[in-house]
Design a protein around this motif. Sequence first.
Motif, mmCIF file in Angstrom:
data_model
loop_
_atom_site.group_PDB
_atom_site.id
_atom_site.type_symbol
_atom_site.label_atom_id
_atom_site.label_comp_id
_atom_site.label_asym_id
_atom_site.label_seq_id
_atom_site.Cartn_x
_atom_site.Cartn_y
_atom_site.Cartn_z
ATOM 1 N N HIS A 156 0.823 -1.208 0.000
ATOM 2 C CA HIS A 156 0.000 0.000 0.000
ATOM 3 C C HIS A 156 0.859 1.260 0.000
ATOM 4 C CE1 HIS A 156 -2.217 -3.399 1.539
ATOM 5 N NE2 HIS A 156 -3.333 -2.806 1.187
ATOM 6 N N VAL A 157 1.987 1.217 0.686
ATOM 7 C CA VAL A 157 2.844 2.391 0.762
ATOM 8 C C VAL A 157 3.522 2.647 -0.581
ATOM 9 C CG1 VAL A 157 5.016 1.295 1.475
ATOM 10 C CG2 VAL A 157 4.429 3.532 2.370
ATOM 11 N N ALA A 158 3.640 1.619 -1.422
ATOM 12 C CA ALA A 158 4.304 1.775 -2.710
ATOM 13 C C ALA A 158 3.505 2.648 -3.672
ATOM 14 C CB ALA A 158 4.569 0.412 -3.336
ATOM 15 N N ALA A 159 2.191 2.766 -3.466
ATOM 16 C CA ALA A 159 1.392 3.620 -4.341
ATOM 17 C C ALA A 159 1.922 5.052 -4.320
ATOM 18 C CB ALA A 159 -0.077 3.572 -3.920
ATOM 19 N N ALA A 160 2.332 5.518 -3.164
ATOM 20 C CA ALA A 160 2.888 6.869 -3.068
ATOM 21 C C ALA A 160 4.220 6.964 -3.807
ATOM 22 C CB ALA A 160 3.064 7.257 -1.601
ATOM 23 N N ALA A 161 5.017 5.909 -3.754
ATOM 24 C CA ALA A 161 6.317 5.935 -4.421
ATOM 25 C C ALA A 161 6.182 6.113 -5.923
ATOM 26 C CB ALA A 161 7.082 4.649 -4.113
ATOM 27 N N GLY A 162 5.091 5.603 -6.487
ATOM 28 C CA GLY A 162 4.854 5.742 -7.920
ATOM 29 C C GLY A 162 3.925 6.875 -8.278
ATOM 30 N N ASN A 163 3.625 7.753 -7.307
ATOM 31 C CA ASN A 163 2.644 8.817 -7.538
ATOM 32 C C ASN A 163 1.425 8.240 -8.246
ATOM 33 O OD1 ASN A 163 1.475 11.374 -7.608
ATOM 34 N ND2 ASN A 163 2.549 11.981 -9.497
ATOM 35 N N PRO A 200 1.502 18.641 3.211
ATOM 36 C CA PRO A 200 0.218 18.587 3.919
ATOM 37 C C PRO A 200 -0.432 17.213 3.918
ATOM 38 C CG PRO A 200 -0.042 19.663 1.778
ATOM 39 C CD PRO A 200 1.431 19.485 2.003
ATOM 40 N N ASP A 201 -0.152 16.399 2.893
ATOM 41 C CA ASP A 201 -0.759 15.077 2.826
ATOM 42 C C ASP A 201 0.063 14.193 1.893
ATOM 43 O OD1 ASP A 201 -1.559 15.767 0.152
ATOM 44 O OD2 ASP A 201 -3.418 16.623 0.921
ATOM 45 N N VAL A 202 -0.304 12.925 1.826
ATOM 46 C CA VAL A 202 0.464 11.967 1.039
ATOM 47 C C VAL A 202 0.395 12.260 -0.461
ATOM 48 C CG1 VAL A 202 0.645 9.522 0.389
ATOM 49 C CG2 VAL A 202 0.372 10.159 2.801
ATOM 50 N N PRO A 203 -0.782 12.555 -1.053
ATOM 51 C CA PRO A 203 -0.778 12.878 -2.492
ATOM 52 C C PRO A 203 0.136 14.045 -2.836
ATOM 53 C CG PRO A 203 -3.001 12.379 -1.773
ATOM 54 C CD PRO A 203 -2.166 12.454 -0.530
ATOM 55 N N ALA A 204 0.171 15.076 -2.005
ATOM 56 C CA ALA A 204 1.038 16.215 -2.283
ATOM 57 C C ALA A 204 2.505 15.813 -2.235
ATOM 58 C CB ALA A 204 0.761 17.342 -1.281
ATOM 59 N N ALA A 205 2.868 15.007 -1.258
ATOM 60 C CA ALA A 205 4.252 14.540 -1.158
ATOM 61 C C ALA A 205 4.596 13.600 -2.311
ATOM 62 C CB ALA A 205 4.464 13.840 0.184
ATOM 63 N N ALA A 206 3.666 12.735 -2.677
ATOM 64 C CA ALA A 206 3.914 11.774 -3.756
ATOM 65 C C ALA A 206 4.131 12.485 -5.084
ATOM 66 C CB ALA A 206 2.751 10.796 -3.864
ATOM 67 N N ALA A 207 3.411 13.583 -5.305
ATOM 68 C CA ALA A 207 3.542 14.322 -6.561
ATOM 69 C C ALA A 207 4.940 14.881 -6.739
ATOM 70 C CB ALA A 207 2.511 15.446 -6.612
ATOM 71 N N VAL A 208 5.626 15.179 -5.644
ATOM 72 C CA VAL A 208 6.971 15.744 -5.704
ATOM 73 C C VAL A 208 8.045 14.665 -5.554
ATOM 74 C CG1 VAL A 208 8.583 17.346 -4.606
ATOM 75 C CG2 VAL A 208 6.165 17.944 -4.796
ATOM 76 N N MET A 209 7.833 13.738 -4.633
ATOM 77 C CA MET A 209 8.872 12.769 -4.269
ATOM 78 C C MET A 209 8.740 11.433 -4.994
ATOM 79 S SD MET A 209 8.930 13.486 -0.132
ATOM 80 C CE MET A 209 10.333 12.390 0.186
ATOM 81 N N GLY A 210 7.584 11.137 -5.588
ATOM 82 C CA GLY A 210 7.397 9.860 -6.261
ATOM 83 C C GLY A 210 8.230 9.755 -7.528
ATOM 84 N N LYS A 211 8.562 8.525 -7.911
ATOM 85 C CA LYS A 211 9.420 8.278 -9.067
ATOM 86 C C LYS A 211 8.779 7.217 -9.961
ATOM 87 C CE LYS A 211 12.533 11.019 -7.306
ATOM 88 N NZ LYS A 211 12.729 12.357 -7.873
ATOM 89 N N VAL A 212 8.362 7.612 -11.177
ATOM 90 C CA VAL A 212 7.708 6.660 -12.060
ATOM 91 C C VAL A 212 7.995 7.024 -13.510
ATOM 92 C CG1 VAL A 212 5.528 7.948 -12.117
ATOM 93 C CG2 VAL A 212 5.524 5.484 -12.566
#
Length: 561
Positions: A278-285, A494-506
């Motif tokens: 589940h945590v990997a979803a954020a890694a891939g934005n 502020p939240d996981v989607p915001a962080a994923a948009a910047v830090m995710g790698k895909v």
Amino acid sequence: MVVDPQRALVVGIDYGTLSGRAVVVRVRDGAELGSGVHEYEHGVIDRTLPASGAVLPPDWALQVPADYLNVLKIAVPAAIRDAAVDPADIIGVGTDFTACTVLPVLADGTPLCELPEFCARPHAYVKLWKHHAAQAHADRINSLAADRGERWLARYGGLISSEWEFAKALQLLEEDPQVYAATERWVEAADWIVWQLTGGYLRNACSAGYKGILQDGVYPDEEFLAALNPGFRGFVTDKLAAPIGRLGDVAGQLTGRAAAWTGLPEGIPVAVGNVDAHVAAAAGNAVAPGQMVAIMGTSTCHVTNGDAVHEVPGMCGVVDGGIVAGKWGYEAGQSGVGDIFGWFVNNSVPADYQQRAAAAGQSVHQLLTELAAEQPIGGHGLLALDWHSGNRSVLVDHELSGLIVGLTLTTRPEDIYRALIEATAFGTRTIIDAFNDAGVPVTELVVTGGLTRNRLLMQIYADVTGLELSVITSDQGPALGSAIHAAVAAGAYPDVPAAAAVMGKVARAVFSPIPGNVRAYAALFAEYTALHDHFGRGGSTVMHRLKAIQRGTHRPSAHPS
């Protein structure tokens, strides 16, 4: 001390089946600066218990919790050294774990297997996610829930898995009541490791929802539990229930003891625990509806978000906020993928293939992939069922077993290897079709894990599913996802989607379906579905009967006193 946002770092720690890995990540852009890996000393205990030499029955899979602490003591400092950074710049840490990996502990978190009176008792150890010996207990849970019309059952696709918390706990009660009585907390390893980091215990919303049958804020009631076994009545109240932490929130602060283990600053925020898939979803934005993330390793877990709740037959669960807050998170999966390929290579490949691989400087997997890639679709004449570790979705039946049809005296190892790859792709296609048919559309497959390096496998998956495959470019997808959650817990986003948009790698659309291959695999998939339904939906119960015969040959007790 205030850290310059441009220098701020976080650490993500991912606990897998065989090892734990840590990664140091820059908060402002998700750059991975260093990593460390530690292989578990005891690995997976599935044959004999090291403390006593007791032979374990089939379908057992245990681990030693001390191996998890060594990841903190070895992999995390190694990652910091590899990154060559100042630990004072690290503002948070996040973790993820395999699930349902669960252990019995005392009220202070001490694992029962570490007590002298229980160290020779298998039931006192961690039960790894792929411990499938509680299938009979899961069957009773499912039958009773269906008979009583329990509303929560539909949230799990109509079936509770033997991998989940309640089936494993019921097995513990009925097979070793002394260990059950001594159990003061029945704890997901995802929450136990956070407990060790912070000194405080709470349950994460992901594990509690998917593995612990927590729906709409409540667990199965005492009347239901007592109907399973009178001694099980108080399981939730006495051993399971605890405060629930939302994903991305702060679970607590790093203790001095944990700081000494890891080399991280004392007092930094520790994110609420999470599950590796589940945590990997954020890694891939990949947190938007329609994006299904497949975490491919020894097994594969499939997760996706939706705006509404739907009943998907055979899914592992749907949980409000189970992946990100504000969305319904769905989970499905396959219990064996990389494990199946490893089993074949380790047990069935002749010596001359091993010699050829060594001479070419390849692994046996690479040699077989190279040879299999030369074949036309269907050229090997084989069809396999990918149930060597049972079926997690959509049948939710770990009494099922692997099957290969079409073997002849001319069948070669590369033929079987390709057929096994194709079988796992067919299994993923079956899951995707179930979601689409239930009103949860899947439009993109985002893949992470070690198997993404196998280009033949990835192309087969694209051709079988008819979907474009995007690839999470981090070598440590779940660890990066945990680092993203750490950044949110530390207040950097502020939240996981915001962080994923910047830090995710895909990388998007790395593999696209080839129309001719799609048509060829459609014919084979129809045959796979016929076999799948015959052996998995009651056409033949021979797999169940063989399991029963096998269990009958293993009479020694699994819990020597």
